[in-house]
Design a protein around this motif. Structure first.
Motif, PDB file in Angstrom:
ATOM      1  N   GLN A  26      44.427  10.683 -14.595  1.00  7.71           N
ATOM      2  CA  GLN A  26      43.476  10.122 -13.644  1.00  7.71           C
ATOM      3  C   GLN A  26      42.485   9.195 -14.340  1.00  7.71           C
ATOM      4  O   GLN A  26      42.163   8.116 -13.821  1.00  7.71           O
ATOM      5  CB  GLN A  26      42.739  11.247 -12.925  1.00  7.71           C
ATOM      6  CG  GLN A  26      43.601  12.034 -11.957  1.00  7.71           C
ATOM      7  CD  GLN A  26      42.887  13.243 -11.389  1.00  7.71           C
ATOM      8  OE1 GLN A  26      41.957  13.778 -11.998  1.00  7.71           O
ATOM      9  NE2 GLN A  26      43.311  13.691 -10.211  1.00  7.71           N
ATOM     10  N   LEU A  36      41.964   5.133 -13.783  1.00  4.96           N
ATOM     11  CA  LEU A  36      40.625   4.684 -13.408  1.00  4.96           C
ATOM     12  C   LEU A  36      40.211   3.510 -14.281  1.00  4.96           C
ATOM     13  O   LEU A  36      39.617   2.521 -13.810  1.00  4.96           O
ATOM     14  CB  LEU A  36      39.639   5.843 -13.551  1.00  4.96           C
ATOM     15  CG  LEU A  36      38.255   5.663 -12.918  1.00  4.96           C
ATOM     16  CD1 LEU A  36      38.363   5.480 -11.413  1.00  4.96           C
ATOM     17  CD2 LEU A  36      37.377   6.866 -13.250  1.00  4.96           C
ATOM     18  N   SER A  51      44.456   9.840  -7.402  1.00  2.00           N
ATOM     19  CA  SER A  51      43.392  10.205  -6.466  1.00  2.00           C
ATOM     20  C   SER A  51      42.102   9.420  -6.691  1.00  2.00           C
ATOM     21  O   SER A  51      41.306   9.244  -5.766  1.00  2.00           O
ATOM     22  CB  SER A  51      43.104  11.701  -6.548  1.00  2.00           C
ATOM     23  OG  SER A  51      42.648  12.063  -7.847  1.00  2.00           O
ATOM     24  N   LYS A  52      41.887   8.912  -7.909  1.00  2.00           N
ATOM     25  CA  LYS A  52      40.652   8.195  -8.216  1.00  2.00           C
ATOM     26  C   LYS A  52      40.826   6.681  -8.211  1.00  2.00           C
ATOM     27  O   LYS A  52      39.878   5.944  -8.467  1.00  2.00           O
ATOM     28  CB  LYS A  52      40.111   8.661  -9.567  1.00  2.00           C
ATOM     29  CG  LYS A  52      39.742  10.139  -9.597  1.00  2.00           C
ATOM     30  CD  LYS A  52      39.131  10.548 -10.920  1.00  2.00           C
ATOM     31  CE  LYS A  52      38.752  12.030 -10.919  1.00  2.00           C
ATOM     32  NZ  LYS A  52      38.137  12.445 -12.215  1.00  2.00           N
ATOM     33  N   GLN A  58      41.276   3.033  -6.558  1.00  2.00           N
ATOM     34  CA  GLN A  58      40.744   2.444  -5.334  1.00  2.00           C
ATOM     35  C   GLN A  58      41.854   1.896  -4.432  1.00  2.00           C
ATOM     36  O   GLN A  58      41.873   2.149  -3.230  1.00  2.00           O
ATOM     37  CB  GLN A  58      39.761   1.316  -5.679  1.00  2.00           C
ATOM     38  CG  GLN A  58      39.096   0.706  -4.448  1.00  2.00           C
ATOM     39  CD  GLN A  58      38.041  -0.320  -4.815  1.00  2.00           C
ATOM     40  OE1 GLN A  58      37.783  -0.580  -5.996  1.00  2.00           O
ATOM     41  NE2 GLN A  58      37.422  -0.911  -3.800  1.00  2.00           N
ATOM     42  N   LYS A  68      45.363   2.281  -3.619  1.00  4.99           N
ATOM     43  CA  LYS A  68      46.494   3.209  -3.779  1.00  4.99           C
ATOM     44  C   LYS A  68      47.819   2.626  -3.276  1.00  4.99           C
ATOM     45  O   LYS A  68      48.885   3.185  -3.557  1.00  4.99           O
ATOM     46  CB  LYS A  68      46.198   4.529  -3.083  1.00  4.99           C
ATOM     47  CG  LYS A  68      44.991   5.278  -3.676  1.00  4.99           C
ATOM     48  CD  LYS A  68      44.723   6.547  -2.909  1.00  4.99           C
ATOM     49  CE  LYS A  68      43.601   7.363  -3.552  1.00  4.99           C
ATOM     50  NZ  LYS A  68      42.312   6.642  -3.566  1.00  4.99           N
TER      51      LYS A  68
END
Length: 260
Positions: free
Chosen positions: A98, A102, A128-129, A131, A133
């Motif tokens: 993740q 990021l 999940s982190k 922006q 996706k």
């Protein structure tokens, strides 16, 4: 990877220079791409370059591992700087992955597909982190990918169809055999099929039906030889194109389950 359709790009950047990162580098080199390797640990990228050169010494055509390779000599396509594509190959730690994405999202262009090589983490967790996706996906190789061509393409729930199409085309271009999952699922496809075989093998051994040695022979001298070139669905179809064989075999299996 890149999703750009109007510009032919020939650079692939790999985040992490471990076993999978090095293997992916060999795949892309053999597909005619210049490869850039990044690793946060000092000296790892340089070590990876040395290892990749060593592996390719016995390969034909100046470092190519595929017969249809159009790559330049290995020494001219490897470095540890620059990027167009950015597959992630770090170890299976969700928090680390993740964090990588990021950071990477802030450094790459908007046309770059963010792809993870994870074998067990679903895209919705890995990204999940992130922006944006819609450009995220998993491209899970079988180790070592420069010898075993299958790649599982697993979408994030928000992944666009064009991203999946581009990834599929790219993997085909570099000589891999991509398969598409229509949605994310724990274990993807390969590991779920593999675990079904392993679970039944253990059950047969534990129930005293067959020895450990012989259950391995069932695969290595039987099913494995068949499945090396033809899959289970095609096997059933060729045995009975109208489906009678398939229905009979499945019926016998269901009966056996009820009696177990």
């Amino acid at each position: 990877f890149t999703s750009s359709k109007n510009k032919a790009k020939t650079k692939s950047s790999h985040v992490c220079s471990g076993l999978i990162g090095r293997s992916w580098a060999l795949v892309f080199i053999s597909g005619g791409f210049s490869v850039r390797i990044y690793d946060a640990q000092p000296g790892m990228a340089s070590s990876a370059l040395h290892s990749i050169r060593s592996v390719s010494v016995s390969a034909p055509k100046g470092g190519c591992l595929r017969e249809n390779c159009s790559a330049q000599p290995l020494r001219s396509v490897l470095s540890s700087h620059g990027t167009d594509r950015s597959p992630e190959c770090v170890f299976e730690d969700l928090a680390v992955k993740q964090g990588v994405f990021l950071d990477v999202e802030c450094l790459v262009g908007s046309d770059v597909i963010l792809s993870s090589s994870t074998s067990c983490l679903v895209p919705s967790d890995v990204f999940s982190k992130v922006q944006h996706k819609s450009r995220c996906m998993v491209a899970h190789p079988v180790n070592p990918p420069y010898l075993v061509k299958l790649v599982e393409l697993v979408p994030h729930p928000e992944t666009s169809s064009s991203v999946m199409d581009t990834a599929h085309a790219l993997m085909t271009q570099v000589g891999q055999v991509p398969v598409r999952l229509h949605r994310e699922l724990d274990g993807f496809a390969l590991n779920r099929i593999q675990m079904a075989v392993i679970a039944e093998s253990w059950r047969l051994v534990q129930d005293g039906v067959i020895s450990v040695k012989d259950v391995d022979l069932v695969m290595s001298e039987g099913l494995g030889m068949r499945y090396a070139f033809i899959g289970p669905m095609e096997t059933m179809h060729l045995n009975a194109p109208q489906g009678n064989h398939t229905q009979r075999e499945l019926g016998l299996y269901e009966s056996a389950k009820c009696c177990a």
